[in-house]
Scaffold this active site. Structure first.
Site, PDB file in Angstrom:
ATOM      1  N   ASP A  35      -4.945  -7.697   6.797  1.00 54.37           N
ATOM      2  CA  ASP A  35      -5.954  -8.645   6.327  1.00 54.37           C
ATOM      3  C   ASP A  35      -5.424 -10.070   6.295  1.00 54.37           C
ATOM      4  OD1 ASP A  35      -8.002  -6.813   5.901  1.00 54.37           O
ATOM      5  OD2 ASP A  35      -7.289  -6.306   3.908  1.00 54.37           O
TER       6      ASP A  35
ATOM      7  N   GLU B 278       0.847  -1.188   0.000  1.00 51.87           N
ATOM      8  CA  GLU B 278       0.000   0.000   0.000  1.00 51.87           C
ATOM      9  C   GLU B 278       0.885   1.241   0.000  1.00 51.87           C
ATOM     10  OE1 GLU B 278      -1.981  -0.969   3.585  1.00 51.87           O
ATOM     11  OE2 GLU B 278      -3.495  -2.219   2.609  1.00 51.87           O
TER      12      GLU B 278
END
Length: 395
Positions: free
Chosen positions: A165, A149
């Protein structure tokens, strides 16, 4: 700079938290280059074709980049969701690298990397449906993939690996500064991936159930506990005894929260009242925040009763959630604490995050949403970058 957990798009099938820095519009005088080179190096040792995807936000629109950095917005989708166009970029072969370009002002970004098979994305009228392999019916469930990210704007580059996650493909992230020095994190120890999965398998309780293995024996990933709860594979009462103990402790003991390390005089004190609510006051005695005892799902997700909006409530919630994951709350009465030797020392703790941190060369990881409390996240930042890099490390 503080980061937030945000919903990336309204049309995501399952809640997919993204750790990011809000993208700012680039001024005429920008710190970094107009196009930042981001190199992906494949040192994985695997023979499958690698496919890359660069998705994010630019000039207020959600879309994707090609390898040269050209942005295109997503077309409209349907209901039920329709297949998105193939926006994959051929990745590097074994031992090779592939350069991508990121335009300044591109934020809320994800660099996906998949092995052997392309990912399936879908579009609704409201946006993009991203892969959610914790959903047994997701078409990407049996694909080996992961993502980094990032945001790149006039304030610099933020780039992180994330296990919020799931933990799947080991990769390090790196930024080269304008002066030529490098900052790197996210690198696993030798055989760290296998060691992590073995440790999770050997942890008593539901932890081994978080591991997702393909029919051919390939260990694809381990899901974060909050996703295990959602799929029914992990206990939704795991933290309940601990949080009850914590709330009982602070009926008679004061908890002090100093949420910003560089502002030691900004502190709040909390006590649990007769109704079971933990109430915080500032130095003037005014109430600034209150929290009911969180559920196990709230703790693992750092949301619900531990939701962290902007402002004082969010600052306190972040500190509480980090201290619960690290099992320091109730034992150390100032939060957060910054000594990693004090983290994860209790039987009831976030063993998923603990075991990820244990396998990192520098001890840093994004094992849960607010692992950045105290600076323990696997993130590199530079205000004036020359280039960035993602290295798929051996496994």
């Amino acid at each position: 700079m503080r980061k937030k957990l945000l919903s990336w798009l309204a049309a995501i099938v399952a809640a997919v938290p993204v750790i990011l820095i809000p993208a700012a519009a680039a001024p005429a005088e920008a710190a970094g280059p107009a196009m930042l080179p981001l190199t992906v190096t494949n040192n994985s040792g695997r023979g499958e074709q690698v496919h890359l995807y660069v998705l994010g936000q630019y000039n207020g629109r959600m879309g994707y980049l090609n390898a040269s950095g050209q942005f295109a917005a997503w077309p409209g989708g349907g209901n039920p969701p329709t297949p998105a166009p193939d926006v994959s970029i051929p990745g590097p072969g074994g031992g090779a690298s592939r350069q991508l370009n990121i335009p300044i002002g591109f934020g809320s970004g994800r660099l996906y990397m998949s092995f052997g098979e392309k990912l399936k994305f879908f579009l609704t009228p409201n946006g993009l449906v991203q892969p959610a392999p914790w959903n047994p019916s997701d078409p990407n469930r049996n694909i080996l993939f992961d993502w980094s990210e990032f945001s790149y704007n006039s304030l610099g580059i933020w780039l992180n690996s994330s296990q919020v996650d799931m933990f799947s493909v080991p990769h390090a992230v790196e930024v080269t500064t304008s002066g030529g020095s490098t900052k790197r994190t996210g690198e696993l120890k030798s055989n760290g991936r296998n060691n992590f999965f073995n440790a999770l398998r050997n942890q008593p309780g539901d932890w081994a159930k978080l591991i997702n293995t393909r029919s051919d024996g390939t260990v694809l990933r381990a899901f974060a506990p909050r996703l295990g709860i959602e799929s029914g594979s992990f206990s939704n009462t795991y933290f309940d005894g601990y949080t009850t103990q914590v709330w009982n402790t602070y009926k008679n003991t004061t908890l002090t929260v100093v949420p910003i390390r560089d502002e030691p005089n900004k502190k709040y004190t909390g006590r649990v009242d007769g109704s079971g609510v933990m109430r915080f006051t500032n130095s003037s005695g005014a109430q600034v925040a209150s929290f009911q005892r969180p559920s196990t799902r709230d703790v693992f997700g750092c949301d619900g009763r531990l939701a962290a909006p902007d402002g004082v409530v969010g600052e306190i919630a972040r500190s509480l959630c980090a201290a619960l994951h690290r099992s320091t709350l109730g034992y150390i009465h100032t939060a957060p604490t910054y000594n990693p030797a004090e983290f994860y020392t209790r039987g009831i703790t976030d063993h998923y995050s603990r075991k990820i941190h244990a396998q990192m060369v520098d001890g840093k990881a994004y094992g849960f949403a607010f692992d950045d409390v105290g600076g323990f996240e696997s993130l590199v930042y530079d205000p004036n970058p020359r280039s960035a890099r993602v290295i798929l490390t051996p496994f």
